[in-house]
Design a protein around this motif. Structure first.
Motif, PDB file in Angstrom:
ATOM      1  N   UNK A 155       2.498  -4.219  -0.051  1.00 27.07           N
ATOM      2  CA  UNK A 155       3.942  -4.172  -0.287  1.00 27.07           C
ATOM      3  C   UNK A 155       4.369  -2.744  -0.614  1.00 27.07           C
ATOM      4  N   UNK A 156       3.554  -2.058  -1.422  1.00 22.85           N
ATOM      5  CA  UNK A 156       3.820  -0.655  -1.720  1.00 22.85           C
ATOM      6  C   UNK A 156       3.781   0.177  -0.454  1.00 22.85           C
ATOM      7  N   UNK A 157       2.791  -0.104   0.391  1.00 19.95           N
ATOM      8  CA  UNK A 157       2.667   0.626   1.664  1.00 19.95           C
ATOM      9  C   UNK A 157       3.903   0.396   2.525  1.00 19.95           C
ATOM     10  N   UNK A 183      -1.521  -0.565  -8.922  1.00 17.43           N
ATOM     11  CA  UNK A 183      -2.302  -1.761  -8.649  1.00 17.43           C
ATOM     12  C   UNK A 183      -3.776  -1.406  -8.518  1.00 17.43           C
ATOM     13  N   UNK A 222       7.976   5.713  -5.132  1.00 13.50           N
ATOM     14  CA  UNK A 222       7.673   4.441  -5.775  1.00 13.50           C
ATOM     15  C   UNK A 222       6.732   3.589  -4.961  1.00 13.50           C
ATOM     16  N   UNK A 223       6.748   3.748  -3.650  1.00  8.67           N
ATOM     17  CA  UNK A 223       5.739   3.065  -2.854  1.00  8.67           C
ATOM     18  C   UNK A 223       4.347   3.518  -3.278  1.00  8.67           C
ATOM     19  N   UNK A 224       4.192   4.847  -3.421  1.00  6.12           N
ATOM     20  CA  UNK A 224       2.902   5.404  -3.832  1.00  6.12           C
ATOM     21  C   UNK A 224       2.547   4.937  -5.242  1.00  6.12           C
ATOM     22  N   UNK A 233      -0.528  -3.933  -2.954  1.00  3.05           N
ATOM     23  CA  UNK A 233      -0.851  -2.667  -2.294  1.00  3.05           C
ATOM     24  C   UNK A 233      -0.108  -2.557  -0.963  1.00  3.05           C
ATOM     25  N   UNK A 251       7.917 -12.223  -3.785  1.00  6.70           N
ATOM     26  CA  UNK A 251       8.674 -11.070  -3.269  1.00  6.70           C
ATOM     27  C   UNK A 251      10.138 -11.425  -3.077  1.00  6.70           C
ATOM     28  N   UNK A 268       3.422   2.213  -6.800  1.00  7.41           N
ATOM     29  CA  UNK A 268       2.991   0.811  -6.831  1.00  7.41           C
ATOM     30  C   UNK A 268       1.530   0.696  -6.376  1.00  7.41           C
ATOM     31  N   UNK A 269       1.197   1.407  -5.290  1.00  5.25           N
ATOM     32  CA  UNK A 269      -0.183   1.350  -4.794  1.00  5.25           C
ATOM     33  C   UNK A 269      -1.154   1.877  -5.853  1.00  5.25           C
TER      34      UNK A 269
END
Lengths: 287, 321
Positions: free
Chosen positions: A102-104, B296, B288-290, A100, B63, B292-293
């Motif tokens: 990392x996405x942020x 998950x 893509x950030x959104x 989460x 990562x 991924x959040x």
């Protein structure tokens, strides 16, 4: 010359160290309280940089007034993030919380890229330089260090002497026991996270006065903060202070006697050595 | 537990192989644009599978997987410029890339894989920055300019390199399957479930973790080697953190630690990403950030998990893995 260079390097190292202590304290606070590593910390630092940059260049605010405003922005960001994202992932296993954040981190870095273009920027404010013989101290560095030291002392004071700080320390030790002792753990999570984010963003504003910054530069600060947190024992703000100064000196000596570009690698080498020799950190108890 | 209905697993391995053959044939016997599309998709699949061998099975978030891709690319470039002969089969460079990436993983894994969970994850995030900085500051590696091996390899030969990449894809699928079904794989899954218990039960956790880390690095490094051959160039931007996001999303979307997951995840993710890239060239990274959040948060078991839940609801005695 070489003695002066040596003294200059030490002074610069202390300056860098004080700047890096604040984001590391934010990270160690958040990890200590809710077992979440704030990977997006570096991006929050950069956000603070751009916050001050904008205040100074767009609204001609004096940096000394701008700094508290950025601190406030950081607090608002912290509250918003806590209730929208973090509340659901407190104390969850690494997979969810790390991914989460990392996405942020990606979200923040790319948003800043869109908002402020990939150009490297700096805050165009210069305070007078103080000289002692051949050793110089830039006014910007003195000012930022003063703010950083003040912030550190206030934080350490809060942690040690107020009931809020005692609740935080109790939660860090054992959140279940803390709940039984009447600590409202949910509130401590919210406050702790907000405080951590606010500190991180604020440190960004200080860094902006000394160093140039770019939207994707956050990762390096995450790395520095993480190395300091590990070196100074996770969850221990006092350790952060010492480890931060050690890290600052290491980076400064790298810059003076090798190349500035290698700083992240040196930080990483320190991290690996810590892991190999003393994985519990400088002030940890060996279990 | 005594009343739990017995269920069978579908043969995911054959499904994966069939799919790989299918995409291979499509890519080989069509015009260059389609080949390039399939090429990028397969590259993502290899990366997702190689990440899955370590992260998916042992539950350790990594990562820093992209560094092995970059190290492989640089190794291929360096070995090509040392050998400096256009008559050598360039696949040697690819293998060299994979092997050296694997060695680096062993060297790196030794200190940092003694860490647990979260600590390890951030340490890998740091590796990324450190390796990139070292390469940018090393004169013999071309500093920020990178290394050109133009003329030493058949550059821009996408059909020829497509075969290399397909070979690696088959290799990674077969290796994954072997690991899945072996004692090694069960040991890794035991680590994911509870590392202390696994250790008590006699799993040599550190050895298992380092080994799977190195195996994953080998395939990522090979994929990087092929990339260098394609562009005849190794460049610091191969360490771009955005690729890590790609791999992780593909893996989470498909399903962590499953056989079919990385494949499905990569295909869907790549198609969506490509479509978004064309329509929103500036916003897709933010999106893509959104994504991924959101994934998950609401979808942690991925597509494979979703299929299994549907099958369970229908009362079928079959599961996907």
């Amino acid at each position: 010359m070489s003695l002066e260079l040596f003294i200059q390097t030490i002074i610069n190292g202390l300056f860098i160290g004080f700047l890096l202590v604040l984001p590391a304290m934010g990270m160690t606070l958040i990890f200590g309280i809710m077992r979440i590593f704030n990977i997006a910390g570096g991006d929050m630092v950069i956000l603070g940089c751009y916050g001050l940059f904008w205040l100074v260049t767009l609204y001609q605010v004096d940096p000394v007034i701008g700094l508290p405003i950025v601190l406030l922005i950081g607090a608002v960001l912290g509250v918003g993030l806590y209730y929208s994202l973090i509340k659901a992932i407190v104390l969850t296993p690494g997979l969810r919380s790390l991914l989460t954040l990392f996405g942020l981190s990606g979200l923040m870095a790319n948003s800043m890229l869109l908002a402020w273009s990939p150009m490297t920027q700096g805050v165009p404010v210069f305070y007078p330089i103080i000289e002692f013989g051949n050793v110089t101290m830039a006014g910007n560095r003195l000012l930022t260090s003063a703010f950083a030291i003040a912030g550190t002392i206030i934080l350490l004071f809060i942690m040690k002497y107020t009931s809020f700080g005692r609740s935080i320390r109790a939660t860090v030790l054992d959140w279940r026991a803390a709940t039984l002792m009447g600590v409202n753990v949910d509130r401590i999570y919210a406050y702790g996270f907000t405080l951590g984010v606010a500190l991180t963003v604020f440190s960004g504003a200080l860094i902006a006065l000394v160093y140039p910054f770019e939207p994707y530069g956050g990762l390096a600060y995450t790395l520095y903060a993480f190395c300091i947190v590990i070196l100074g024992t996770v969850g221990d703000p006092k350790g952060c202070l010492v480890a931060g100064l050690i890290m600052g000196l290491a980076l400064s000596f790298t810059g003076s006697y090798w190349t500035q570009g290698m700083s992240p690698a040196v930080a990483y080498i320190i991290l690996v050595i810590t892991f190999l020799l003393r994985p519990e950190g400088l002030f940890g108890k060996r279990s | 537990m005594a009343f739990k209905k017995e269920h069978k697993y579908t043969n995911s391995f054959s499904l994966c192989l069939a799919f790989a053959v299918g995409i291979g044939v499509i890519g080989l016997f069509s015009e260059a644009a389609t080949t390039a599309y399939c090429y990028a998709m397969i590259e993502l699949m290899i990366l997702a599978y190689s990440l899955n061998i370590f992260t998916g099975l042992s539950g350790y978030i990594n990562f820093g997987h992209i560094i092995f891709y970059g190290i492989g690319a640089y190794t291929a470039a360096v070995s090509a410029s040392i050998i400096a002969s256009p008559y050598v089969n360039p696949f040697i460079y690819v293998i060299a890339g994979g092997a050296f990436a694997s060695l680096c993983a062993l060297a790196l894994g030794f200190p940092i894989l003694r860490l647990r969970g979260d600590y390890f994850a951030i340490a890998t995030l740091g590796v990324n920055e450190a390796v990139k900085v070292i390469i940018i500051n090393t004169k013999s590696l071309g500093e920020g300019r990178g290394i050109s091996i133009f003329g030493l390899v058949p550059a821009y030969d996408i059909k020829g390199l497509y075969i290399f990449l397909l070979t690696i894809l088959f290799a990674v699928i077969i290796t994954s399957y072997i690991i899945f079904k072996s004692k090694f794989g069960y040991g890794l899954r035991a680590i994911k479930a509870d590392e202390d218990v696994a250790e008590v039960m006699g799993v040599n956790t550190t050895k298992y973790k380092i080994l799977s880390y190195a195996i994953g690095a080998f395939f990522a490094g090979s994929a990087g080697g092929v990339l260098t051959l394609l562009y005849a160039y190794a460049f610091p931007e191969y360490f771009f953190i955005g690729r890590t996001v790609d791999m992780l999303i593909a893996l989470v979307l498909g399903g962590f630690g499953t056989m079919l997951g990385p494949l499905i995840g990569s295909v869907i993710y790549y198609m969506v990403k490509d479509a978004l890239l064309i329509r929103f060239p500036f916003y897709h990274q933010v999106i893509f950030g959104v994504v991924l959040i959101a994934l998950v948060r609401s979808f942690p078991a991925g597509i494979v998990g979703l299929i299994n839940r549907l099958l369970l609801k229908r009362g079928r005695g079959v599961r996907v893995e």
